[in-house]
Design an enzyme around this catalytic site. Structure first.
Site, short mmCIF file in Angstrom:
data_model
loop_
_atom_site.label_atom_id
_atom_site.label_comp_id
_atom_site.label_asym_id
_atom_site.label_seq_id
_atom_site.Cartn_x
_atom_site.Cartn_y
_atom_site.Cartn_z
N LYS A 1 25.71 44.18 43.89
CA LYS A 1 25.40 44.98 42.70
C LYS A 1 24.24 45.93 42.95
CE LYS A 1 28.61 43.38 39.99
NZ LYS A 1 29.72 44.24 39.52
N ASP B 1 44.85 45.36 43.96
CA ASP B 1 43.79 44.53 44.54
C ASP B 1 42.80 45.48 45.20
OD1 ASP B 1 42.16 42.93 46.14
OD2 ASP B 1 43.80 41.65 46.82
N VAL B 2 41.58 45.53 44.68
CA VAL B 2 40.62 46.53 45.17
C VAL B 2 40.13 46.25 46.58
CG1 VAL B 2 39.85 47.12 42.83
CG2 VAL B 2 38.60 45.36 44.13
N ASP C 1 44.89 45.74 37.55
CA ASP C 1 44.39 44.38 37.79
C ASP C 1 45.33 43.70 38.77
OD1 ASP C 1 42.95 41.88 37.46
OD2 ASP C 1 42.36 42.62 35.48
N THR D 1 31.94 36.69 27.27
CA THR D 1 33.33 36.87 27.69
C THR D 1 33.87 35.51 28.16
OG1 THR D 1 32.86 37.29 30.04
CG2 THR D 1 32.74 39.18 28.53
N ASN E 1 35.49 48.60 37.41
CA ASN E 1 35.00 47.39 36.75
C ASN E 1 35.38 46.08 37.42
OD1 ASN E 1 34.12 45.81 34.23
ND2 ASN E 1 36.33 45.38 34.27
N TYR F 1 26.06 38.32 45.37
CA TYR F 1 26.30 39.09 44.15
C TYR F 1 25.21 40.14 43.94
CZ TYR F 1 27.50 40.05 39.27
OH TYR F 1 27.87 40.66 38.09
#
Length: 250
Positions: free
Chosen positions: A159, A63-64, A36, A190, A90, A155
């Site tokens: 996705k 950091d992706v 993360d 969440t 994820n 988004y």
């Protein structure tokens, strides 16, 4: 134990679905890397879980959106643990803005994290898993990877890309012993939903035929299945964990 002796990386693993997935894998005998952002709760969560699960959890900042950081994540994990058997891809962010008001910067940021980031992690994982001769990659898609929703153009584009990219990677990797699947969560209870008022929460609940929001551990269980040998003949597909959302209207 379904994951005994396996090493797992979970990106976005410091909270929510990611953290629940980390713990489920630990419960099933895996060693797990929480990946993360620097400054996230990942270091603290990993320390807590490491104490509870016999030294099998560690944190690595990643950091992706940065290819060098993603590649280093896998290089360091292999150097320390020896292999990577499963990855939960994820990490992601949300965003709700009318399409005519979305800036280039905001659109590209969501795409870079939610789609490009998934590819960067998958690419690094494939390199490791091809050398090993096997492994399982699970990408986090969404109900909005197969359904549209107003004010979520970036988004849903990201996705939807994850869903189709998963098909392609699944086909490409199949002959090399690597399975690639995705999970499509519905609305999950969440911390991301804590800012919503009661009316908005009730509205989200009403979208699910089962009459409730999902729980993070329910998505984690789906990841555990797809990552494990129990799903040995499953690849290139998206498993919806959505309380019936994408099945249609009741």
């Amino acid at each position: 134990m379904r994951m005994k002796g396996k090493n797992v990386i979970v990106t976005g693993g410091a909270s929510g679905i990611g953290l629940a997935s980390v713990e489920r894998c630990l419960q099933e005998g895996a060693s797990v890397v929480i990946a993360d952002l620097e400054g996230s709760d990942g270091q603290a969560r990993a320390a807590e879980l490491d104490d509870r699960y016999d030294g099998r959890c560690l944190f690595k900042a990643c950091d992706v959106t940065d290819t060098a950081q993603v590649d280093r994540l896998f290089e360091e994990t292999v150097a320390e643990l020896g292999s990577v058997e499963a990855v939960f891809n994820n990490a992601g962010i949300g965003g709700i803005t009318p399409s005519d008001e979305v800036t280039d910067e905001d659109f590209l940021r969501i795409i870079d994290i939610n789609l490009n980031g998934v590819f960067r992690v998958a690419r690094a994982a494939l390199k490791v898993m091809y050398r090993q001769g096997g492994g399982s990659i699970v990408n986090c898609a969404s109900i909005l990877g197969v359904f549209g929703q107003s004010q979520t153009a970036a988004y849903t584009a990201a996705k939807g890309g994850v869903v189709n990219m998963t098909r392609t990677l699944g086909i490409e990797a199949a002959t090399k012993g690597v399975r690639v699947n995705a999970i499509g969560p519905g609305y999950i209870d969440t911390p991301l939903l804590e800012a919503l008022d009661d009316d908005m929460i009730e509205g989200l609940i009403s979208l699910h035929p089962m009459g409730r929001l999902g729980r993070a551990e329910e998505v984690a269980n789906a990841f555990l299945f797809l990552a494990s040998d129990e799903a040995s003949f499953v690849t290139g597909t998206t498993l919806m964990v959505d309380g019936g959302f994408t099945a249609g209207k009741s």
